[in-house]
Design a protein around this motif. Structure first.
Motif, PDB file in Angstrom:
ATOM      1  N   VAL A  73       0.861  -1.188   0.000  1.00 36.72           N
ATOM      2  CA  VAL A  73       0.000   0.000   0.000  1.00 36.72           C
ATOM      3  C   VAL A  73       0.892   1.231   0.000  1.00 36.72           C
ATOM      4  O   VAL A  73       2.045   1.180   0.452  1.00 36.72           O
ATOM      5  N   PRO A  74       0.384   2.361  -0.486  1.00 37.95           N
ATOM      6  CA  PRO A  74       1.186   3.597  -0.457  1.00 37.95           C
ATOM      7  C   PRO A  74       1.580   3.949   0.983  1.00 37.95           C
ATOM      8  O   PRO A  74       0.740   3.947   1.884  1.00 37.95           O
ATOM      9  N   TYR A  75       2.844   4.234   1.181  1.00 35.34           N
ATOM     10  CA  TYR A  75       3.360   4.520   2.521  1.00 35.34           C
ATOM     11  C   TYR A  75       2.784   5.802   3.112  1.00 35.34           C
ATOM     12  O   TYR A  75       2.477   5.859   4.303  1.00 35.34           O
ATOM     13  N   ALA A  76       2.621   6.843   2.305  1.00 28.48           N
ATOM     14  CA  ALA A  76       2.221   8.164   2.808  1.00 28.48           C
ATOM     15  C   ALA A  76       0.955   8.119   3.656  1.00 28.48           C
ATOM     16  O   ALA A  76       0.864   8.799   4.672  1.00 28.48           O
ATOM     17  N   ARG A  77      -0.013   7.321   3.247  1.00 26.04           N
ATOM     18  CA  ARG A  77      -1.286   7.259   3.972  1.00 26.04           C
ATOM     19  C   ARG A  77      -1.474   5.943   4.729  1.00 26.04           C
ATOM     20  O   ARG A  77      -2.588   5.582   5.103  1.00 26.04           O
ATOM     21  N   SER A  78      -0.382   5.241   4.967  1.00 26.32           N
ATOM     22  CA  SER A  78      -0.471   3.983   5.708  1.00 26.32           C
ATOM     23  C   SER A  78      -0.657   4.276   7.197  1.00 26.32           C
ATOM     24  O   SER A  78      -0.252   5.330   7.700  1.00 26.32           O
ATOM     25  N   GLU A  79      -1.263   3.330   7.888  1.00 29.03           N
ATOM     26  CA  GLU A  79      -1.483   3.501   9.326  1.00 29.03           C
ATOM     27  C   GLU A  79      -0.152   3.667  10.061  1.00 29.03           C
ATOM     28  O   GLU A  79      -0.039   4.472  10.987  1.00 29.03           O
ATOM     29  N   ALA A  80       0.866   2.934   9.627  1.00 26.67           N
ATOM     30  CA  ALA A  80       2.187   3.028  10.266  1.00 26.67           C
ATOM     31  C   ALA A  80       2.756   4.441  10.144  1.00 26.67           C
ATOM     32  O   ALA A  80       3.245   5.015  11.126  1.00 26.67           O
ATOM     33  N   HIS A  81       2.687   5.018   8.945  1.00 22.17           N
ATOM     34  CA  HIS A  81       3.218   6.362   8.730  1.00 22.17           C
ATOM     35  C   HIS A  81       2.392   7.394   9.490  1.00 22.17           C
ATOM     36  O   HIS A  81       2.945   8.300  10.129  1.00 22.17           O
ATOM     37  N   LEU A  82       1.068   7.278   9.435  1.00 25.31           N
ATOM     38  CA  LEU A  82       0.206   8.239  10.124  1.00 25.31           C
ATOM     39  C   LEU A  82       0.414   8.190  11.633  1.00 25.31           C
ATOM     40  O   LEU A  82       0.452   9.233  12.299  1.00 25.31           O
ATOM     41  N   THR A  83       0.589   7.002  12.173  1.00 21.18           N
ATOM     42  CA  THR A  83       0.846   6.866  13.614  1.00 21.18           C
ATOM     43  C   THR A  83       2.166   7.531  13.977  1.00 21.18           C
ATOM     44  O   THR A  83       2.258   8.251  14.978  1.00 21.18           O
ATOM     45  N   GLU A  84       3.173   7.327  13.148  1.00 25.85           N
ATOM     46  CA  GLU A  84       4.481   7.958  13.363  1.00 25.85           C
ATOM     47  C   GLU A  84       4.354   9.482  13.317  1.00 25.85           C
ATOM     48  O   GLU A  84       4.914  10.192  14.158  1.00 25.85           O
ATOM     49  N   LEU A  85       3.600   9.992  12.352  1.00 23.21           N
ATOM     50  CA  LEU A  85       3.406  11.446  12.237  1.00 23.21           C
ATOM     51  C   LEU A  85       2.696  12.000  13.466  1.00 23.21           C
ATOM     52  O   LEU A  85       3.072  13.065  13.979  1.00 23.21           O
ATOM     53  N   LEU A  86       1.664  11.308  13.926  1.00 28.64           N
ATOM     54  CA  LEU A  86       0.903  11.793  15.082  1.00 28.64           C
ATOM     55  C   LEU A  86       1.768  11.860  16.339  1.00 28.64           C
ATOM     56  O   LEU A  86       1.496  12.660  17.226  1.00 28.64           O
ATOM     57  N   GLU A  87       2.800  11.048  16.401  1.00 25.85           N
ATOM     58  CA  GLU A  87       3.690  11.059  17.571  1.00 25.85           C
ATOM     59  C   GLU A  87       4.569  12.295  17.612  1.00 25.85           C
ATOM     60  O   GLU A  87       4.996  12.713  18.670  1.00 25.85           O
ATOM     61  N   ARG A  88       4.852  12.897  16.448  1.00 30.90           N
ATOM     62  CA  ARG A  88       5.804  14.018  16.432  1.00 30.90           C
ATOM     63  C   ARG A  88       5.256  15.316  15.838  1.00 30.90           C
ATOM     64  O   ARG A  88       5.910  16.343  15.924  1.00 30.90           O
ATOM     65  N   VAL A  89       4.070  15.292  15.261  1.00 29.77           N
ATOM     66  CA  VAL A  89       3.576  16.468  14.536  1.00 29.77           C
ATOM     67  C   VAL A  89       3.343  17.679  15.444  1.00 29.77           C
ATOM     68  O   VAL A  89       3.515  18.819  15.011  1.00 29.77           O
ATOM     69  N   CYS A  90       3.011  17.472  16.676  1.00 29.68           N
ATOM     70  CA  CYS A  90       2.714  18.604  17.567  1.00 29.68           C
ATOM     71  C   CYS A  90       3.957  19.414  17.919  1.00 29.68           C
ATOM     72  O   CYS A  90       3.846  20.541  18.404  1.00 29.68           O
ATOM     73  N   GLU A  91       5.146  18.862  17.661  1.00 25.92           N
ATOM     74  CA  GLU A  91       6.380  19.629  17.839  1.00 25.92           C
ATOM     75  C   GLU A  91       6.384  20.854  16.921  1.00 25.92           C
ATOM     76  O   GLU A  91       7.019  21.857  17.216  1.00 25.92           O
ATOM     77  N   LYS A  92       5.680  20.775  15.807  1.00 23.47           N
ATOM     78  CA  LYS A  92       5.621  21.869  14.828  1.00 23.47           C
ATOM     79  C   LYS A  92       4.838  23.073  15.343  1.00 23.47           C
ATOM     80  O   LYS A  92       4.867  24.142  14.736  1.00 23.47           O
ATOM     81  N   MET A  93       4.127  22.937  16.461  1.00 22.92           N
ATOM     82  CA  MET A  93       3.336  24.052  16.985  1.00 22.92           C
ATOM     83  C   MET A  93       4.229  25.199  17.431  1.00 22.92           C
ATOM     84  O   MET A  93       3.777  26.334  17.558  1.00 22.92           O
ATOM     85  N   SER A  94       5.529  24.942  17.616  1.00 24.90           N
ATOM     86  CA  SER A  94       6.468  26.012  17.968  1.00 24.90           C
ATOM     87  C   SER A  94       6.683  26.955  16.787  1.00 24.90           C
ATOM     88  O   SER A  94       7.255  28.030  16.951  1.00 24.90           O
ATOM     89  N   GLU A  95       6.208  26.565  15.610  1.00 26.56           N
ATOM     90  CA  GLU A  95       6.341  27.384  14.408  1.00 26.56           C
ATOM     91  C   GLU A  95       5.074  28.175  14.112  1.00 26.56           C
ATOM     92  O   GLU A  95       4.880  28.654  13.002  1.00 26.56           O
ATOM     93  N   TYR A  96       4.212  28.318  15.130  1.00 24.60           N
ATOM     94  CA  TYR A  96       2.945  29.036  14.980  1.00 24.60           C
ATOM     95  C   TYR A  96       2.893  30.229  15.923  1.00 24.60           C
ATOM     96  O   TYR A  96       3.519  30.220  16.982  1.00 24.60           O
ATOM     97  N   GLY A  97       2.129  31.232  15.538  1.00 24.62           N
ATOM     98  CA  GLY A  97       1.898  32.404  16.368  1.00 24.62           C
ATOM     99  C   GLY A  97       0.403  32.673  16.450  1.00 24.62           C
ATOM    100  O   GLY A  97      -0.390  32.114  15.695  1.00 24.62           O
ATOM    101  N   GLU A  98       0.041  33.542  17.357  1.00 27.08           N
ATOM    102  CA  GLU A  98      -1.364  33.860  17.605  1.00 27.08           C
ATOM    103  C   GLU A  98      -1.707  35.216  17.001  1.00 27.08           C
ATOM    104  O   GLU A  98      -0.961  36.177  17.165  1.00 27.08           O
ATOM    105  N   LYS A  99      -2.831  35.269  16.323  1.00 29.11           N
ATOM    106  CA  LYS A  99      -3.310  36.514  15.732  1.00 29.11           C
ATOM    107  C   LYS A  99      -4.714  36.773  16.273  1.00 29.11           C
ATOM    108  O   LYS A  99      -5.531  35.857  16.309  1.00 29.11           O
ATOM    109  N   VAL A 100      -4.986  38.001  16.692  1.00 34.35           N
ATOM    110  CA  VAL A 100      -6.288  38.345  17.244  1.00 34.35           C
ATOM    111  C   VAL A 100      -7.012  39.256  16.262  1.00 34.35           C
ATOM    112  O   VAL A 100      -6.467  40.282  15.844  1.00 34.35           O
TER     113      VAL A 100
END
Length: 172
Positions: A73-100
């Motif tokens: 199956v395509p790796y990009a949307r495989s459960e294994a890849h998605l699980t791996e992404l979910l483990e580390r994706v929230c680290e990217k929140m340091s690259e966000y700012g707040e706008k009011v």
């Protein structure tokens, strides 16, 4: 004297209810923003995987006839890849700012670091450790609580994932 105490008590209740409403709105904005940022990051990460890359799925046991029930199956949307992404994706929140938004006072969360090096307009964007910390914590809670839904949505290419997942499915 008794009337003054009652008036003070009612004033306290009014202020407490206004503060609760403001905190509730902030919480809603934060949850919605974290969900939308999480979806953006997952979509981007998936798009960066070579579409030709595959992973073997299925049973590695040998059937009585000598065959195996393994498929690629395509790796990009495989459960294994998605699980791996979910483990580390929230680290990217340091690259966000707040706008009011000045008119509604609603908060949104936007990427402050471009992925391709282009200059970004950061006017009106608050870059703050408390903001990124809250966003990361909320992202992690969403990723944990809705892991099955996230994997289900991202295992197939879908349109309007942000709206479907962050609004309708999870009420975020």
């Amino acid at each position: 004297m008794h009337l003054r105490e009652a008036g003070s008590f009612y004033l306290f209740l009014l202020l407490a209810s206004l503060l609760t409403g403001a905190l509730s709105r902030r919480g809603q904005d934060l949850h919605c923003g974290a969900c939308r940022a999480l979806v953006d990051e997952l979509e981007w990460e998936i798009s960066q995987v070579d579409p030709k890359k595959t992973i073997q799925m299925g049973s590695f046991r040998i059937n009585p006839d000598g065959s195996q029930s393994v498929s690629e199956v395509p790796y990009a949307r495989s459960e294994a890849h998605l699980t791996e992404l979910l483990e580390r994706v929230c680290e990217k929140m340091s690259e966000y700012g707040e706008k009011v938004d000045p008119s509604s006072q609603r908060k949104t969360y936007e990427r402050v670091l471009s992925r391709d090096g282009t200059k970004m307009d950061l006017s009106g964007t608050k870059l703050d450790k408390d903001v990124t910390s809250s966003l990361k914590f909320t992202c992690e809670r969403i990723a944990e609580e809705y892991e099955d839904e996230l994997i289900e949505f991202f295992s197939h290419k879908s349109d309007n994932v942000k709206d479907r997942l962050c609004s309708r499915r999870t009420d975020l």
